[in-house]
Design an enzyme around this catalytic site. Structure first.
Site, PDB file in Angstrom:
ATOM      1  N   LYS A   8      -6.921  -7.411   2.576  1.00  0.00           N
ATOM      2  CA  LYS A   8      -6.355  -8.475   1.781  1.00  0.00           C
ATOM      3  C   LYS A   8      -6.243  -9.119   2.578  1.00  0.00           C
ATOM      4  O   LYS A   8      -6.571 -10.266   2.522  1.00  0.00           O
ATOM      5  CB  LYS A   8      -5.646  -7.843   1.120  1.00  0.00           C
ATOM      6  CG  LYS A   8      -4.180  -7.010   1.418  1.00  0.00           C
ATOM      7  CD  LYS A   8      -2.877  -6.965   0.187  1.00  0.00           C
ATOM      8  CE  LYS A   8      -1.971  -6.236   0.705  1.00  0.00           C
ATOM      9  NZ  LYS A   8      -1.649  -5.575   2.047  1.00  0.00           N
ATOM     10  N   ARG A  54       4.853  -6.296  -5.387  1.00  0.00           N
ATOM     11  CA  ARG A  54       4.563  -4.674  -5.573  1.00  0.00           C
ATOM     12  C   ARG A  54       4.873  -4.319  -6.514  1.00  0.00           C
ATOM     13  O   ARG A  54       4.466  -3.223  -6.524  1.00  0.00           O
ATOM     14  CB  ARG A  54       5.305  -4.452  -4.264  1.00  0.00           C
ATOM     15  CG  ARG A  54       4.150  -5.580  -2.820  1.00  0.00           C
ATOM     16  CD  ARG A  54       4.685  -4.533  -1.856  1.00  0.00           C
ATOM     17  NE  ARG A  54       3.529  -5.288  -0.526  1.00  0.00           N
ATOM     18  CZ  ARG A  54       3.693  -4.984   0.439  1.00  0.00           C
ATOM     19  NH1 ARG A  54       3.956  -3.747   0.880  1.00  0.00           N
ATOM     20  NH2 ARG A  54       2.627  -5.959   1.392  1.00  0.00           N
ATOM     21  N   ARG A 102      -5.623  -0.807  13.955  1.00  0.00           N
ATOM     22  CA  ARG A 102      -5.564  -2.175  13.473  1.00  0.00           C
ATOM     23  C   ARG A 102      -4.859  -2.371  14.979  1.00  0.00           C
ATOM     24  O   ARG A 102      -4.180  -2.035  15.212  1.00  0.00           O
ATOM     25  CB  ARG A 102      -4.454  -2.641  12.489  1.00  0.00           C
ATOM     26  CG  ARG A 102      -4.786  -4.132  11.720  1.00  0.00           C
ATOM     27  CD  ARG A 102      -4.349  -3.920  10.449  1.00  0.00           C
ATOM     28  NE  ARG A 102      -3.381  -3.568   9.955  1.00  0.00           N
ATOM     29  CZ  ARG A 102      -2.561  -3.560   8.730  1.00  0.00           C
ATOM     30  NH1 ARG A 102      -3.488  -3.932   7.614  1.00  0.00           N
ATOM     31  NH2 ARG A 102      -1.393  -3.488   8.676  1.00  0.00           N
ATOM     32  N   ARG A 111       0.886  -3.431  15.126  1.00  0.00           N
ATOM     33  CA  ARG A 111       1.597  -3.503  14.634  1.00  0.00           C
ATOM     34  C   ARG A 111       3.065  -2.762  14.961  1.00  0.00           C
ATOM     35  O   ARG A 111       2.011  -1.234  14.460  1.00  0.00           O
ATOM     36  CB  ARG A 111       1.635  -4.341  13.169  1.00  0.00           C
ATOM     37  CG  ARG A 111       1.270  -5.427  12.922  1.00  0.00           C
ATOM     38  CD  ARG A 111       0.803  -5.770  11.484  1.00  0.00           C
ATOM     39  NE  ARG A 111       1.162  -4.897  10.288  1.00  0.00           N
ATOM     40  CZ  ARG A 111       1.337  -5.498   9.193  1.00  0.00           C
ATOM     41  NH1 ARG A 111       0.498  -5.966   8.785  1.00  0.00           N
ATOM     42  NH2 ARG A 111       1.588  -4.467   8.328  1.00  0.00           N
ATOM     43  N   ARG A 158       4.122   3.240   4.463  1.00  0.00           N
ATOM     44  CA  ARG A 158       3.911   2.016   3.238  1.00  0.00           C
ATOM     45  C   ARG A 158       2.976   2.878   1.136  1.00  0.00           C
ATOM     46  O   ARG A 158       2.962   2.069   0.830  1.00  0.00           O
ATOM     47  CB  ARG A 158       3.066   1.051   3.603  1.00  0.00           C
ATOM     48  CG  ARG A 158       4.184   0.529   4.542  1.00  0.00           C
ATOM     49  CD  ARG A 158       4.048  -0.001   5.971  1.00  0.00           C
ATOM     50  NE  ARG A 158       2.684  -0.953   5.960  1.00  0.00           N
ATOM     51  CZ  ARG A 158       1.990  -0.913   7.193  1.00  0.00           C
ATOM     52  NH1 ARG A 158       1.975  -0.444   8.004  1.00  0.00           N
ATOM     53  NH2 ARG A 158       1.093  -2.682   7.346  1.00  0.00           N
TER      54      ARG A 158
HETATM   55  P1  AMP Z   1       2.288  -5.883   4.611  1.00  0.00           P
HETATM   56  O1  AMP Z   1       2.489  -7.255   5.673  1.00  0.00           O
HETATM   57  O2  AMP Z   1       1.767  -6.759   3.572  1.00  0.00           O
HETATM   58  O3  AMP Z   1       2.187  -4.724   4.981  1.00  0.00           O
HETATM   59  O4  AMP Z   1       4.006  -6.005   4.721  1.00  0.00           O
HETATM   60  C1  AMP Z   1       4.859  -5.334   5.660  1.00  0.00           C
HETATM   61  C2  AMP Z   1       6.137  -4.651   5.973  1.00  0.00           C
HETATM   62  O5  AMP Z   1       7.047  -6.535   5.017  1.00  0.00           O
HETATM   63  C3  AMP Z   1       6.709  -3.757   4.677  1.00  0.00           C
HETATM   64  O6  AMP Z   1       5.930  -3.382   4.906  1.00  0.00           O
HETATM   65  C4  AMP Z   1       7.467  -4.151   3.340  1.00  0.00           C
HETATM   66  O7  AMP Z   1       8.702  -4.212   4.499  1.00  0.00           O
HETATM   67  C5  AMP Z   1       7.684  -5.751   3.765  1.00  0.00           C
HETATM   68  N1  AMP Z   1       7.147  -6.422   2.278  1.00  0.00           N
HETATM   69  C6  AMP Z   1       5.837  -6.895   2.091  1.00  0.00           C
HETATM   70  N2  AMP Z   1       5.763  -7.666   1.087  1.00  0.00           N
HETATM   71  C7  AMP Z   1       7.179  -7.005   0.515  1.00  0.00           C
HETATM   72  C8  AMP Z   1       7.132  -7.247  -0.822  1.00  0.00           C
HETATM   73  N3  AMP Z   1       6.732  -7.646  -2.160  1.00  0.00           N
HETATM   74  N4  AMP Z   1       8.598  -6.678  -1.891  1.00  0.00           N
HETATM   75  C9  AMP Z   1       9.310  -5.974  -0.119  1.00  0.00           C
HETATM   76  N5  AMP Z   1       8.868  -5.768   1.001  1.00  0.00           N
HETATM   77  C10 AMP Z   1       7.878  -6.596   1.395  1.00  0.00           C
END
Ligand code: AMP
Length: 388
Positions: free
Chosen positions: A13, A88, A127, A160, A171
């Site tokens: 995404k 989410r 990644r 990351r 996740r």
């Molecule tokens: P992402 O880069 O979208 O994979 O997000 C990395 C981390 O950020 C996640 O594992 C969560 O810890 C936090 N995170 C991202 N988006 C959200 C959200 N909408 N609500 C809560 N935590 C989030």
């Protein structure tokens, strides 16, 4: 256009969001990036988010919503946006609808990029991102030709910190458990579109663009919003409704609970009073009976005591009489003895006085004779003087 890209971690995404933002001139909002930037800045929200992100857990809603509100307030994305990583779960979806409706910028649609679990794990563990230009690579599916350097700018590639197997598992479970219900939420609003996220990046982007064209127009969204606002309940309406429902509930409670309870209470009170009266009557009767018995007993005791007392008094009287007699006898004897002693003493005194008187008599006689002679001499002298 305002669009949300939904997909599991590693569904691509982020990559698709970049392409679409460029294509449509829309602002790209990645909540994950916003959170990472806040953590890097060590801002208050970043400090709160850090431990959750490091363990692959969801950051608390107030932190994420705080960041999003702040961003929308500052950036004001009037030409539309592509949002990734948010919402989410259903509660975040509802919050987002509220925020956007308040800004009169409702969501056009939600693109779900669907990828199977195995592919997701391979993408996430391999990644890599360029530290300088943000170009993304994958060790397994799209490696950099320069191995650990960026093909485009020569920058360092990094993985990351949350792209390790344990965190990835977490996740993915979070996504499966709490994010997938959002598909239903948006489907009910006719805003959900699902795109298969496996294959060439550009093909996927094209599939998304095709779906974007099926989303509702701005006009229809605004009309829908206006309709929604027409039906909006004002605070006064709400207050009146609450008051009415409370009053009706109170009336019902009064009629169904309080009034019957009052009646039952009065009945019970009456029964208790009656019972108390009857008990009092019984007790009074028993007490009177008891008093009568006691009175009788007291009378008999008094009679007995009086009899004993009289007998005792008689004995005492007799005793007193005997003592008086004895005392009188002794006293009389004593008096007689005293009288005798006194009589004798008087006699002795008289005797002594008589004796003393007899001894004094010749002296007195002598004095009287002397006095007589002197008187005679005086008379003779007087007579002689006169003759002369
Ligand atoms: P992402 O880069 O979208 O994979 O997000 C990395 C981390 O950020 C996640 O594992 C969560 O810890 C936090 N995170 C991202 N988006 C959200 C959200 N909408 N609500 C809560 N935590 C989030």
């Amino acid at each position: 256009m305002r669009v949300v890209l939904l997909g599991a971690p590693g569904s691509g995404k982020g990559t698709q969001a970049k392409i679409l933002a460029k294509q449509y001139g829309m602002m790209l909002i990645s909540i994950g990036d916003l959170l990472r930037a806040a953590v890097a800045d060590a801002s208050i929200l970043g400090k709160q988010a850090k431990p959750y992100m490091e363990s692959g857990q969801m950051v608390p809603d107030e932190v994420v919503l705080g960041l999003l509100r702040e961003y929308l307030h500052v950036e004001k994305p009037e030409s539309g946006f592509i949002l990734t990583g948010f919402p989410r779960h259903i509660a975040q979806g509802e919050e987002l609808d509220t925020i956007l409706n308040d800004l009169s910028q409702p969501l056009h649609g939600v693109m779900h990029i669907d990828v199977g679990v195995d592919a997701l794990i391979q993408r996430l563990t391999g990644r890599q991102t360029c530290r300088s230009c943000g170009q993304m690579y994958n060790l397994y599916t799209a490696p950099s030709k320069l191995f650990d350097r960026c093909d485009q700018c020569g920058g360092d590639l990094r993985q990351r910190t949350d792209d390790n197997e344990e965190t990835i598992g977490n996740r993915l479970r979070v996504f499966e458990g709490i994010t997938t219900p959002l598909f239903d939420y948006y489907d009910k609003q006719s805003k959900l579109r699902t795109i298969q996220g496996v294959g060439e990046i550009n093909d996927i982007a094209a599939a998304i663009e095709k779906e974007l064209k099926t989303l509702p127009s701005e006009e229809s969204l605004q009309a829908e919003l206006a309709e929604l606002r027409k039906n909006d309940i004002t605070f006064d309406d709400l207050e009146r409704m609450v008051l009415e429902s409370v009053q009706s509930a109170l009336g019902k409670v009064n009629k169904e609970v309080i009034e019957p309870a009052d009646k039952a209470l009065k009945k019970a009170e009456k029964a208790v009073l009656k019972e108390a009266k009857s008990i009092k009557k019984k007790v009074t009767k028993a007490a009177k009976k008891e008093a009568k018995v006691l009175k009788k007993e007291a009378k008999s005791i008094k009679k007995k005591v009086t009899k004993v007392a009289k007998k005792e008094a008689k004995v005492l009287k007799k005793e007193a009489k005997a003592i008086t007699k004895k005392v009188t006898k002794v006293a009389k004897k004593e008096a007689k003895a005293i009288k005798k002693t006194v009589k004798k003493a008087v006699k002795d005194i008289k005797k002594k006085v008589t004796k003393a008187t007899a001894k004094k008599k010749p002296v007195a006689k002598k004095a009287a004779t002397k006095k007589k002679v002197a008187k005679k001499k005086a008379v003779t002298k007087k007579k002689t003087t006169k003759k002369k």
